[in-house]
Design an enzyme around this catalytic site. Sequence first.
Site, PDB file in Angstrom:
ATOM      1  N   SER A   1       3.858  -4.743   2.054  1.00 50.24           N
ATOM      2  CA  SER A   1       5.402  -4.720   2.050  1.00 50.24           C
ATOM      3  C   SER A   1       5.948  -5.897   2.371  1.00 50.24           C
ATOM      4  CB  SER A   1       5.741  -3.790   3.298  1.00 50.24           C
ATOM      5  OG  SER A   1       6.950  -3.686   3.516  1.00 50.24           O
ATOM      6  N   HIS A   2       6.533  -6.401   3.567  1.00 49.99           N
ATOM      7  CA  HIS A   2       7.242  -7.536   3.920  1.00 49.99           C
ATOM      8  C   HIS A   2       6.230  -8.538   4.670  1.00 49.99           C
ATOM      9  CE1 HIS A   2       6.958  -5.112   7.607  1.00 49.99           C
ATOM     10  NE2 HIS A   2       7.121  -5.991   8.333  1.00 49.99           N
TER      11      HIS A   2
ATOM     12  N   ASP B   1      12.698  -5.508   0.520  1.00 45.85           N
ATOM     13  CA  ASP B   1      11.542  -5.927   0.927  1.00 45.85           C
ATOM     14  C   ASP B   1      10.428  -6.109  -0.215  1.00 45.85           C
ATOM     15  OD1 ASP B   1      10.908  -3.384   0.741  1.00 45.85           O
ATOM     16  OD2 ASP B   1      10.236  -2.992   2.637  1.00 45.85           O
TER      17      ASP B   1
ATOM     18  N   ARG C   1      -3.284  -2.492   6.850  1.00 42.33           N
ATOM     19  CA  ARG C   1      -2.830  -3.912   6.851  1.00 42.33           C
ATOM     20  C   ARG C   1      -3.822  -4.837   7.309  1.00 42.33           C
ATOM     21  NH1 ARG C   1       3.278  -3.755   6.388  1.00 42.33           N
ATOM     22  NH2 ARG C   1       3.721  -1.600   5.485  1.00 42.33           N
TER      23      ARG C   1
ATOM     24  N   LYS D   1      -0.706   2.142   1.471  1.00 41.17           N
ATOM     25  CA  LYS D   1       0.166   3.600   1.964  1.00 41.17           C
ATOM     26  C   LYS D   1      -0.519   4.797   1.149  1.00 41.17           C
ATOM     27  CE  LYS D   1       4.044   0.585   2.943  1.00 41.17           C
ATOM     28  NZ  LYS D   1       5.732   0.475   2.610  1.00 41.17           N
TER      29      LYS D   1
ATOM     30  N   ASP E   1      10.672  -0.382  -0.916  1.00 41.24           N
ATOM     31  CA  ASP E   1      11.174   0.859  -0.290  1.00 41.24           C
ATOM     32  C   ASP E   1      12.311   0.703   0.533  1.00 41.24           C
ATOM     33  OD1 ASP E   1       9.795  -0.353   1.617  1.00 41.24           O
ATOM     34  OD2 ASP E   1       8.524   1.393   2.029  1.00 41.24           O
ATOM     35  N   ARG E   2      12.717  -0.372   1.066  1.00 42.70           N
ATOM     36  CA  ARG E   2      13.528  -0.738   2.047  1.00 42.70           C
ATOM     37  C   ARG E   2      14.899  -1.478   1.441  1.00 42.70           C
ATOM     38  NH1 ARG E   2      11.999  -2.714   7.567  1.00 42.70           N
ATOM     39  NH2 ARG E   2      10.679  -4.026   6.438  1.00 42.70           N
TER      40      ARG E   2
ATOM     41  N   HIS F   1      15.240   2.470   6.200  1.00 38.43           N
ATOM     42  CA  HIS F   1      14.564   3.500   5.035  1.00 38.43           C
ATOM     43  C   HIS F   1      15.615   4.736   5.049  1.00 38.43           C
ATOM     44  CE1 HIS F   1      10.517   1.994   4.972  1.00 38.43           C
ATOM     45  NE2 HIS F   1      10.416   1.208   6.143  1.00 38.43           N
TER      46      HIS F   1
ATOM     47  N   ASP G   1       7.903  -4.260  -1.327  1.00 40.85           N
ATOM     48  CA  ASP G   1       7.484  -3.232  -2.097  1.00 40.85           C
ATOM     49  C   ASP G   1       8.648  -2.478  -2.289  1.00 40.85           C
ATOM     50  OD1 ASP G   1       7.941  -2.545   0.642  1.00 40.85           O
ATOM     51  OD2 ASP G   1       6.257  -0.900   0.473  1.00 40.85           O
TER      52      ASP G   1
END
Length: 453
Positions: free
Chosen positions: A104-105, A244, A18, A114, A248-249, A331, A246
């Site tokens: 992501s967020h 979020d 990041r 990732k 994934d959550r 997750h 991307d």
Amino acid sequence: MPVSPDVLDAVVKAYDVRGLVGDQLDEAFAHAFGAATAQVLLPDGGRLVVGHDMRPSSPVLAGAFAEGALARGVDVVDIGLASTDQLYFASGVLDAAGAMFTASHNPAAYNGIKLCRPGAVPVAIDTGLGDIRDLAPQIDRLPPAAPGLRTEQDLTDRFAAHVRSFVDPDALRPVPVAVDAGNGMAGHVWPAVVEGLPIETTPLFFELDGSFPNHPANPLEPENLRDLQAAVRAGGHALGLAFDGDADRVFAVDEQGRPVSSSLIGAVVADRLLARHPGASVLYNLICSHTVPETIEAAGGVAVRTRVGHSFIKRRMAETDAVYAVEHSGHYYFRDNYRADSGMIAALVLLEAVAAADAPLSEVVAPYDRYAGSGELNYEVADQRAAMDRVAAAFADRGRADTEDGLTVVTTDGWFNLRPSNTEPLLRLNVEADDEATMARLRDEVADLVTTG
């Protein structure tokens, strides 16, 4: 110009990369990091699948990364716009290493990477990411390799069909749901996932825009749920979902707009999966509500406690052949999804539960909502070890303690976990008790010990 080791030390975190675009992450960085990734993860060649989110910098950085990997003799499959769980699916179905460009967020100024090995096996600082960081500054010193082959493949429809395979379409009924994509990748993937299903979606901010013009794509912050809460209350929806950046959550609010704990969502999903896989093991991390292991055991499953963090969870899933795993952070991991987490799969299974109950979300989660929880509280402290020691000493004779991940203490009043952040100078506290007043007393006592050294 070689990438700076100082920059690498700053942006390579415990589980991913990041950093600020331009100041830390640029095309030169991505090219070197892509070459080092290929060399570490695929030293004998192979395939590397690359996807990216909707941030303006993502296609450029992903392209430079792919060029670096190609230069090391690795074949690159470019899947273009994708959610992170779509990238993991691609890694699994293609048996290829993977690289997802997303922050992501995080705010718009950031981007990140990732990584995973073939089969969506995670890459963390001690399982390859540290080696990539160390190799990147000197990657140009390696002898040249025959370049790899680059191809493009859109797996969105194939991924959507895979997500739908986790529910029984014939058992679904029309469910009105508001979905806040936060201008992130859920706006790209959700329509494909629910195509042909009787899901009545009210979309919020489905336009892909990495500048996040409406609100940050971080549903953990209460202010970022306000639009979804208003839409749910105004539209007569059974629930609302927020993803979020991307995707994934996933997080949920009930029909009155009240946030629903990820532990409760995890318990609902566990119940449904155990009905299909009787006696299976299900993992939960140690900051989940106690309702999660209680639900697993009541459904005939084997509850397995694990540390926080996706690399620990995926490793433990492989060891136990667990069908599913829950993290309190939103997750949710599925064995039949290459043990990878997926906000899309969790959301669809939750909608199936709502449809089966023919009731709004508050009624679906009510049987699981047995405890009062603090949520995760963060405290910045100068000396993490000293603060942890103070708490441990104060509770030495007041309950059962373990140090599997930070400090967990189970008392007659409730339980708490206090653990250091992997990426920030913070201590994270989670507390749970039978009722709100008892939880508040325990929370305040631990917080006072943490903050008054």
